[in-house]
Design a protein around this motif. Sequence first.
Motif, PDB file in Angstrom:
ATOM      1  N   GLN A 128       0.822  -1.753  -0.104  1.00 49.99           N
ATOM      2  CA  GLN A 128      -0.343  -0.222  -0.515  1.00 49.99           C
ATOM      3  C   GLN A 128       0.938   1.172  -0.059  1.00 49.99           C
ATOM      4  OE1 GLN A 128      -3.839  -0.082   2.647  1.00 49.99           O
ATOM      5  NE2 GLN A 128      -2.641  -1.801   3.320  1.00 49.99           N
ATOM      6  N   GLU A 129       1.978   1.297   1.076  1.00 48.66           N
ATOM      7  CA  GLU A 129       3.072   2.572   0.416  1.00 48.66           C
ATOM      8  C   GLU A 129       3.411   2.823  -0.519  1.00 48.66           C
ATOM      9  OE1 GLU A 129       6.041   4.315   4.043  1.00 48.66           O
ATOM     10  OE2 GLU A 129       5.924   2.236   4.088  1.00 48.66           O
ATOM     11  N   GLU A 130       4.278   1.626  -0.861  1.00 48.49           N
ATOM     12  CA  GLU A 130       4.918   1.903  -2.113  1.00 48.49           C
ATOM     13  C   GLU A 130       3.461   2.269  -3.383  1.00 48.49           C
ATOM     14  OE1 GLU A 130       5.972  -2.489  -2.914  1.00 48.49           O
ATOM     15  OE2 GLU A 130       7.878  -2.109  -1.685  1.00 48.49           O
ATOM     16  N   TRP A 131       2.520   2.108  -3.415  1.00 46.63           N
ATOM     17  CA  TRP A 131       1.361   2.012  -4.824  1.00 46.63           C
ATOM     18  C   TRP A 131       1.271   3.287  -4.036  1.00 46.63           C
ATOM     19  CZ3 TRP A 131      -2.057  -0.487  -8.304  1.00 46.63           C
ATOM     20  CH2 TRP A 131      -3.118  -0.124  -8.030  1.00 46.63           C
ATOM     21  N   CYS A 132       1.038   4.198  -3.757  1.00 44.55           N
ATOM     22  CA  CYS A 132       0.548   4.995  -2.827  1.00 44.55           C
ATOM     23  C   CYS A 132       1.950   6.316  -2.529  1.00 44.55           C
ATOM     24  CB  CYS A 132      -0.386   5.525  -1.693  1.00 44.55           C
ATOM     25  SG  CYS A 132      -1.645   4.686  -0.962  1.00 44.55           S
ATOM     26  N   GLN A 133       3.274   5.869  -2.900  1.00 44.29           N
ATOM     27  CA  GLN A 133       3.944   6.824  -3.329  1.00 44.29           C
ATOM     28  C   GLN A 133       4.097   7.053  -4.547  1.00 44.29           C
ATOM     29  OE1 GLN A 133       6.196   8.542  -0.770  1.00 44.29           O
ATOM     30  NE2 GLN A 133       7.038   9.422  -2.734  1.00 44.29           N
ATOM     31  N   THR A 134       4.169   5.691  -5.247  1.00 40.48           N
ATOM     32  CA  THR A 134       3.908   6.142  -7.084  1.00 40.48           C
ATOM     33  C   THR A 134       3.297   7.306  -7.269  1.00 40.48           C
ATOM     34  OG1 THR A 134       4.939   3.291  -6.679  1.00 40.48           O
ATOM     35  CG2 THR A 134       3.781   4.895  -9.260  1.00 40.48           C
ATOM     36  N   VAL A 135       1.216   6.839  -7.047  1.00 48.99           N
ATOM     37  CA  VAL A 135       0.474   7.763  -7.208  1.00 48.99           C
ATOM     38  C   VAL A 135       1.137   9.102  -6.819  1.00 48.99           C
ATOM     39  CG1 VAL A 135      -1.660   8.961  -6.831  1.00 48.99           C
ATOM     40  CG2 VAL A 135      -0.993   6.152  -6.912  1.00 48.99           C
ATOM     41  N   ILE A 136       1.796   9.875  -5.691  1.00 47.13           N
ATOM     42  CA  ILE A 136       2.226  11.394  -5.465  1.00 47.13           C
ATOM     43  C   ILE A 136       3.292  11.611  -6.121  1.00 47.13           C
ATOM     44  CG2 ILE A 136       3.420  12.234  -3.883  1.00 47.13           C
ATOM     45  CD1 ILE A 136       0.554  12.158  -2.165  1.00 47.13           C
ATOM     46  N   ASP A 137       3.692  10.027  -6.677  1.00 54.99           N
ATOM     47  CA  ASP A 137       5.537  10.049  -7.403  1.00 54.99           C
ATOM     48  C   ASP A 137       4.341  10.893  -8.365  1.00 54.99           C
ATOM     49  OD1 ASP A 137       7.486  10.133  -5.427  1.00 54.99           O
ATOM     50  OD2 ASP A 137       7.685   8.106  -6.114  1.00 54.99           O
ATOM     51  N   ASN A 138       3.884  10.634  -9.615  1.00 58.63           N
ATOM     52  CA  ASN A 138       3.377  10.796 -10.449  1.00 58.63           C
ATOM     53  C   ASN A 138       2.400  12.320 -10.946  1.00 58.63           C
ATOM     54  OD1 ASN A 138       3.626   8.511 -12.164  1.00 58.63           O
ATOM     55  ND2 ASN A 138       2.288   7.141 -11.153  1.00 58.63           N
ATOM     56  N   PHE A 139       2.260  12.192  -9.438  1.00 55.82           N
ATOM     57  CA  PHE A 139       1.733  14.175  -9.273  1.00 55.82           C
ATOM     58  C   PHE A 139       2.536  14.152  -9.298  1.00 55.82           C
ATOM     59  CE2 PHE A 139       0.274  17.133  -6.706  1.00 55.82           C
ATOM     60  CZ  PHE A 139      -0.977  17.365  -7.150  1.00 55.82           C
ATOM     61  N   LYS A 140       3.301  14.493  -9.167  1.00 55.99           N
ATOM     62  CA  LYS A 140       4.486  15.402  -8.853  1.00 55.99           C
ATOM     63  C   LYS A 140       4.870  15.484 -10.136  1.00 55.99           C
ATOM     64  CE  LYS A 140       9.830  15.556  -7.930  1.00 55.99           C
ATOM     65  NZ  LYS A 140       9.612  16.916  -7.250  1.00 55.99           N
ATOM     66  N   LYS A 141       5.074  14.456 -10.702  1.00 57.54           N
ATOM     67  CA  LYS A 141       5.859  14.101 -12.279  1.00 57.54           C
ATOM     68  C   LYS A 141       4.882  15.092 -12.963  1.00 57.54           C
ATOM     69  CE  LYS A 141       7.805   9.868 -11.757  1.00 57.54           C
ATOM     70  NZ  LYS A 141       7.471   8.880 -12.609  1.00 57.54           N
ATOM     71  N   TYR A 142       3.868  15.095 -13.126  1.00 56.60           N
ATOM     72  CA  TYR A 142       2.208  15.590 -13.792  1.00 56.60           C
ATOM     73  C   TYR A 142       2.187  17.432 -13.617  1.00 56.60           C
ATOM     74  CZ  TYR A 142      -2.003  16.553 -15.824  1.00 56.60           C
ATOM     75  OH  TYR A 142      -3.768  17.687 -15.747  1.00 56.60           O
ATOM     76  N   VAL A 143       2.276  17.571 -12.049  1.00 58.66           N
ATOM     77  CA  VAL A 143       2.110  19.240 -12.388  1.00 58.66           C
ATOM     78  C   VAL A 143       3.290  19.787 -12.597  1.00 58.66           C
ATOM     79  CG1 VAL A 143       2.430  20.849  -9.595  1.00 58.66           C
ATOM     80  CG2 VAL A 143       1.029  18.852 -10.344  1.00 58.66           C
ATOM     81  N   GLU A 144       4.292  18.699 -12.812  1.00 57.71           N
ATOM     82  CA  GLU A 144       5.726  19.799 -13.077  1.00 57.71           C
ATOM     83  C   GLU A 144       6.384  20.213 -14.140  1.00 57.71           C
ATOM     84  OE1 GLU A 144       9.213  18.028 -10.595  1.00 57.71           O
ATOM     85  OE2 GLU A 144       8.643  19.279  -8.976  1.00 57.71           O
ATOM     86  N   ARG A 145       5.280  18.559 -14.916  1.00 58.42           N
ATOM     87  CA  ARG A 145       5.321  18.908 -17.156  1.00 58.42           C
ATOM     88  C   ARG A 145       4.523  19.704 -16.833  1.00 58.42           C
ATOM     89  NH1 ARG A 145       3.821  13.497 -16.911  1.00 58.42           N
ATOM     90  NH2 ARG A 145       2.128  14.345 -17.767  1.00 58.42           N
ATOM     91  N   ILE A 146       3.394  20.383 -17.081  1.00 59.12           N
ATOM     92  CA  ILE A 146       2.338  21.545 -16.975  1.00 59.12           C
ATOM     93  C   ILE A 146       2.370  22.544 -16.329  1.00 59.12           C
ATOM     94  CG2 ILE A 146      -0.311  21.444 -17.393  1.00 59.12           C
ATOM     95  CD1 ILE A 146       0.698  18.921 -18.560  1.00 59.12           C
TER      96      ILE A 146
END
Length: 134
Positions: free
Chosen positions: A116-134
């Motif tokens: 669960q921790e790995e899953w949610c950390q991946t989601v937060i990491d994807n959020f970071k990539k998305y925000v910083e890319r747009i």
Amino acid sequence: MITVQNKICASIDKVWGFWTIPEHIKKWNIAIDDWYTQDVKNDLKVNGKFQYKMAKRDGSLSFDFEGIYTNIESLSLIEYKLDDDRTGQVRFEKIADEVKIAETFEPTKQDSVKMQEEWCQTVIDNFKKYVERI
């Protein structure tokens, strides 16, 4: 409790908006490539309901991640209660030219805490990539 976090190089307004606006949520809310967020409903207010419909890309499986908001402090805090009575919160903290985002939540009993921790950390990491890319 599980806590996942990241620092995002963006304004607090942008981070808050991208975390809460359905069309953005659908773009970053993913942990595994063969899954996606099919639909998002988000009534961002106390007692407002949220629902993320998650599905496998091949159509073989789907589920709803849903609950209600129990506390909202604009640009700072979101607290929620899931339909299975677990609770969680997301904190947004402006630090210089970054925003620290930290989500803390109760894990399910049927899945390993590590998964669960790995899953949610991946989601937060994807959020970071998305925000910083747009």
